[in-house]
Design a protein around this motif. Structure first.
Motif, mmCIF file in Angstrom:
data_model
loop_
_atom_site.group_PDB
_atom_site.id
_atom_site.type_symbol
_atom_site.label_atom_id
_atom_site.label_comp_id
_atom_site.label_asym_id
_atom_site.label_seq_id
_atom_site.Cartn_x
_atom_site.Cartn_y
_atom_site.Cartn_z
ATOM 1 N N ARG A 93 90.006 47.622 58.066
ATOM 2 C CA ARG A 93 90.937 47.228 56.441
ATOM 3 C C ARG A 93 91.335 48.512 55.459
ATOM 4 N NH1 ARG A 93 89.989 45.912 51.420
ATOM 5 N NH2 ARG A 93 88.158 44.997 51.800
ATOM 6 N N LEU A 94 89.768 48.901 55.408
ATOM 7 C CA LEU A 94 89.593 50.151 54.673
ATOM 8 C C LEU A 94 90.238 51.727 54.450
ATOM 9 C CD1 LEU A 94 85.347 49.684 53.119
ATOM 10 C CD2 LEU A 94 87.679 49.073 51.642
ATOM 11 N N ASP A 95 90.362 51.913 56.060
ATOM 12 C CA ASP A 95 90.927 53.076 56.469
ATOM 13 C C ASP A 95 92.289 53.104 56.344
ATOM 14 O OD1 ASP A 95 88.711 53.701 57.039
ATOM 15 O OD2 ASP A 95 88.694 53.099 59.515
ATOM 16 N N VAL A 101 97.078 54.957 50.392
ATOM 17 C CA VAL A 101 96.374 55.455 48.993
ATOM 18 C C VAL A 101 97.062 57.528 49.764
ATOM 19 C CG1 VAL A 101 94.692 56.261 47.070
ATOM 20 C CG2 VAL A 101 94.735 53.981 47.588
ATOM 21 N N GLU A 102 96.762 57.735 50.752
ATOM 22 C CA GLU A 102 96.831 59.589 50.508
ATOM 23 C C GLU A 102 98.142 59.408 51.373
ATOM 24 O OE1 GLU A 102 93.819 60.375 54.048
ATOM 25 O OE2 GLU A 102 92.396 60.494 52.687
ATOM 26 N N LYS A 103 99.212 59.299 51.417
ATOM 27 C CA LYS A 103 100.211 58.884 51.959
ATOM 28 C C LYS A 103 101.697 59.028 50.823
ATOM 29 C CE LYS A 103 100.883 57.471 56.661
ATOM 30 N NZ LYS A 103 101.394 56.517 58.091
ATOM 31 N N THR A 104 100.528 57.603 49.882
ATOM 32 C CA THR A 104 100.887 57.509 48.338
ATOM 33 C C THR A 104 101.142 58.556 47.561
ATOM 34 O OG1 THR A 104 101.351 55.280 48.213
ATOM 35 C CG2 THR A 104 101.113 56.499 46.610
ATOM 36 N N MET A 112 105.939 64.573 51.749
ATOM 37 C CA MET A 112 105.968 63.560 52.610
ATOM 38 C C MET A 112 107.356 62.502 52.197
ATOM 39 S SD MET A 112 102.611 60.782 53.995
ATOM 40 C CE MET A 112 104.109 59.812 54.894
ATOM 41 N N THR A 113 107.744 62.412 53.339
ATOM 42 C CA THR A 113 108.502 60.500 52.401
ATOM 43 C C THR A 113 107.419 59.125 53.149
ATOM 44 O OG1 THR A 113 110.263 61.883 52.679
ATOM 45 C CG2 THR A 113 110.597 60.194 52.719
ATOM 46 N N MET A 114 107.353 58.712 52.433
ATOM 47 C CA MET A 114 106.799 57.157 52.777
ATOM 48 C C MET A 114 107.762 56.270 53.223
ATOM 49 S SD MET A 114 103.450 55.723 51.283
ATOM 50 C CE MET A 114 102.182 54.380 52.387
ATOM 51 N N SER A 115 107.823 55.186 54.643
ATOM 52 C CA SER A 115 108.757 54.342 54.462
ATOM 53 C C SER A 115 108.143 53.062 53.494
ATOM 54 C CB SER A 115 109.320 53.908 56.256
ATOM 55 O OG SER A 115 107.348 53.182 56.333
#
Length: 253
Positions: A93-95, A101-104, A112-115
């Motif tokens: 879950r933490l991963d 967070v990193e993708k955001t 990048m674009t986040m779905s």
């Protein structure tokens, strides 16, 4: 090897005050008291302290830990396997949340674009873990591992729109239950409308609906104090009221 309370505190990272408190409540009693009055802990107590810290990390109350450790069926190896599985689930879950967070951050930088689906992955996984930790044993005992695993998979596969619908439906259900309880008739129209909403909510999680399982769930709300506390927080006595209303609802053709 034996340890005084000071040395065991230094070894484990648990404060001397906490170790003394554990002794006071009978959770971790020293192996013996030395001639000069020091608490002395041996290998058995060291292993017990490790178990206590594992359980505390998983959020188990001290009173419950005490019952587990003195139970005639307590198996340290099985307990460790359970700790291992729970910690792996927490790490997963933490991963997922770290990845979210990193993708955001990368999306905010334009890298990048986040779905929309990706934005909610870690939070849905946390919900699954919280449900497993709080109700997992009872639900799995009643419905079986396969049914619970499929339900969890269905939750994880929800689209952001479906997830939002479930949250909104849950609020509507609680409001409907409050209104029906105030009316006071489990067979009345407000209560039966609340039961229909409850069925609609369940179908987001259950792969297959059955009236028997629905009635059984209503009884569990009364039998298990944690479920009772949730529904009685809506209105005192609401868990029993919902069970009785569901009995009427499920008896209908």
């Amino acid at each position: 090897m034996e340890y005084t309370v000071h040395k065991l505190a230094a070894l484990s990272g648990v404060s001397i005050r906490t170790l003394r408190y554990y002794d006071q409540i009978g959770l971790l009693t020293p192996a013996r008291i030395s001639s000069n009055g020091y608490r002395i802990y041996g290998p058995k107590e060291v292993d017990a302290l490790q178990q206590i810290l594992f359980y505390r990390e998983l959020g188990v109350a001290l009173e419950e830990i005490g019952k587990l450790l003195v139970s005639g069926t307590f198996d340290r190896r099985e307990a460790l396997r359970g700790h291992h599985a729970a910690l792996l689930l927490r790490r997963e879950r933490l991963d997922a949340l770290i990845d979210n967070v990193e993708k955001t951050l990368r999306t905010m930088k334009g890298e990048m674009t986040m779905s929309d689906k990706e934005k909610f992955e870690g939070f849905k996984q946390k919900l699954v873990e919280d449900n497993e930790r709080t109700y997992g044993d009872e639900i799995r005992a009643k419905y079986g591992d396969d049914a619970v695993d499929r339900s969890n998979a269905k939750l994880m596969g929800m689209t952001p729109t479906q997830y939002a619908e479930v949250e909104e439906l849950s609020e509507r259900l609680n409001e409907a239950l409050k209104e029906a309880f105030a009316q006071g008739d489990p067979a009345g129209e407000p209560a039966q409308r609340a039961c229909a909403l409850h069925k609609e909510w369940l179908c987001y999680f259950w792969e297959k609906y059955s009236k028997e399982a629905h009635m059984g769930l209503g009884q569990m709300y009364v039998d298990d104090e944690r479920f009772t506390a949730y529904y009685d927080n809506i209105a005192p006595g609401c868990a029993v009221f919902l069970r009785d209303a569901l009995a009427v609802f499920c008896a209908q053709d």
